[in-house]
Design an enzyme around this catalytic site. Structure first.
Site, PDB file in Angstrom:
ATOM      1  N   LYS A   1     126.349  56.438 -20.431  1.00 34.83           N
ATOM      2  CA  LYS A   1     126.689  57.740 -20.114  1.00 34.83           C
ATOM      3  C   LYS A   1     125.920  58.607 -21.112  1.00 34.83           C
ATOM      4  CE  LYS A   1     130.458  57.405 -16.869  1.00 34.83           C
ATOM      5  NZ  LYS A   1     131.148  56.147 -17.031  1.00 34.83           N
TER       6      LYS A   1
ATOM      7  N   LYS B   1     136.521  53.051  -7.363  1.00 32.60           N
ATOM      8  CA  LYS B   1     137.462  53.718  -8.121  1.00 32.60           C
ATOM      9  C   LYS B   1     138.839  52.756  -8.100  1.00 32.60           C
ATOM     10  CE  LYS B   1     135.165  56.715 -10.682  1.00 32.60           C
ATOM     11  NZ  LYS B   1     135.202  56.882 -12.307  1.00 32.60           N
TER      12      LYS B   1
END
Length: 359
Positions: free
Chosen positions: A269, A161
């Protein structure tokens, strides 16, 4: 079938840093069906601040759904198009995670309450799926330690990230990894969660490219179509669309997004996209255009992660998937899902424990 829902607050084992802030917990909702002394489970797990069904009336909608389903015959659940019929009937177009929870519950019911959501080798023969090791935002020394620990544990693909701490410090982590591991040894992915701006995105992508990055997920905020199209065309490293796909419903709209932006990769997702049928449409539209994809969980508990993993295994995947989130929580639902040597598999020597849900 008797239907009810229950909220469960998942507690992280650490402070999970993202470009949208620090996560200490994640709320999720289970839809539970009961018939003939068997129970069936689906998970509705919207992401706060990101899912289109992160809205104040979420539980009110769950009440409506359960009340309606409690009036339906058990025979309705045997119909393959049953869940699709509920979307217009109960106005679920704005509640993608509820649709996925219902799809999972129905599959669990049809397959005899064995948590077999899709029939394939992942469930039946414990075939592993390669996954990336996820490094959360933190101080650079901690991020580097996370990455090296995961590499030593057998992960050949590491996802970091980026976008919250100082950019130079984030690059120093990438540099130190590359000092020890080449591109051939370890694949590096980064996820900006839309943190870069029109003013700095080109320079930051140029800098990141020097570290042999495989791809970057969602470098800028969604709905900047022209800029994203230019990035996908001219960026020195490959772009993967993620948040860009949220809130798009029809197959035609999906095709239009992919045509307009033409990305090398998309991230899927199911919880955020409207479940497995909707995700399958994205795959169909992408593969027709030569666009590659990989699946990623959205911080679900093991109930949702199990369903997504089994869905992923219905395709001939070869790239590492983003399914390594089962160990994030103190109070996850114990399950057969096991991560080992850079892969996730269904260990049938382990059992499910739904006692937390059934309290």
């Amino acid at each position: 079938m008797k239907i009810r829902w229950k909220k469960h607050r998942l507690a992280f084992t650490f402070q999970a840093g993202t470009s949208r802030g620090i996560l200490t917990h994640k709320d999720t909702w289970y839809i539970i069906g009961e018939n003939d002394n068997k129970q069936f489970y689906g998970e509705c797990g919207p992401l706060k601040g990101l899912s289109i069904d992160d809205r104040p009336d979420f539980e009110t909608k769950l009440d409506t759904v359960c009340e309606h389903l409690n009036t339906r015959s058990i025979h309705a659940w045997n119909t393959m198009g049953f869940i699709d019929s509920l979307i217009p009937e109960l106005n679920l177009i704005g509640f993608p995670s509820i649709v996925m929870g219902l799809e999972t519950l129905q599959a669990d019911f049809l397959n005899g309450s064995k948590q077999e959501i899709f029939e394939n080798s992942f469930y039946s023969f414990e075939s592993p799926i390669a996954i990336n090791g996820l490094v959360w935002m933190n101080e650079p020394e901690h991020m580097l330690a996370q990455a090296l620990e995961k590499i030593k544990a057998g992960f050949s693909c590491i996802k970091l990230k980026v976008g919250a701490i100082d950019f130079e410090k984030e690059c120093s982590v990438l540099e130190k990894i590359r000092e020890q591991y080449s591109e051939e040894q370890v694949v590096l992915r980064v996820d900006a969660n839309g943190a870069f701006t029109e003013k700095d995105v080109w320079q930051k992508l140029e800098t990141l490219a020097a570290y042999g990055i495989h791809s970057i997920e969602q470098p800028i905020k969604p709905k900047q179509t022209e800029l994203m199209r230019q990035l996908c065309k001219d960026s020195p490293l490959d772009i993967a669309l993620d948040e860009e796909l949220i809130g798009i419903h029809t197959f035609e709209e999906k095709e239009n997004v992919l045509e307009e932006i033409d990305p090398p990769f998309i991230i899927l997702k199911p919880t955020l996209l409207g479940g497995f049928r909707e995700t399958g449409e994205w795959i169909k539209a992408a593969e027709y255009r030569g666009i590659e994809w990989w699946m990623t969980s959205a911080l679900e508990s093991n109930i949702g992660l199990n369903a997504i993993s089994q869905f992923t295994a219905t395709y001939p995947v070869y790239m590492p998937q983003g399914l390594g989130t089962g160990g994030l929580y103190h109070n996850n639902i114990p399950s057969p899902l096991t991560v080992y040597s850079g892969g996730i598999y269904y260990d049938k020597d382990k059992a499910w424990d739904f006692s937390e849900i059934n309290k």
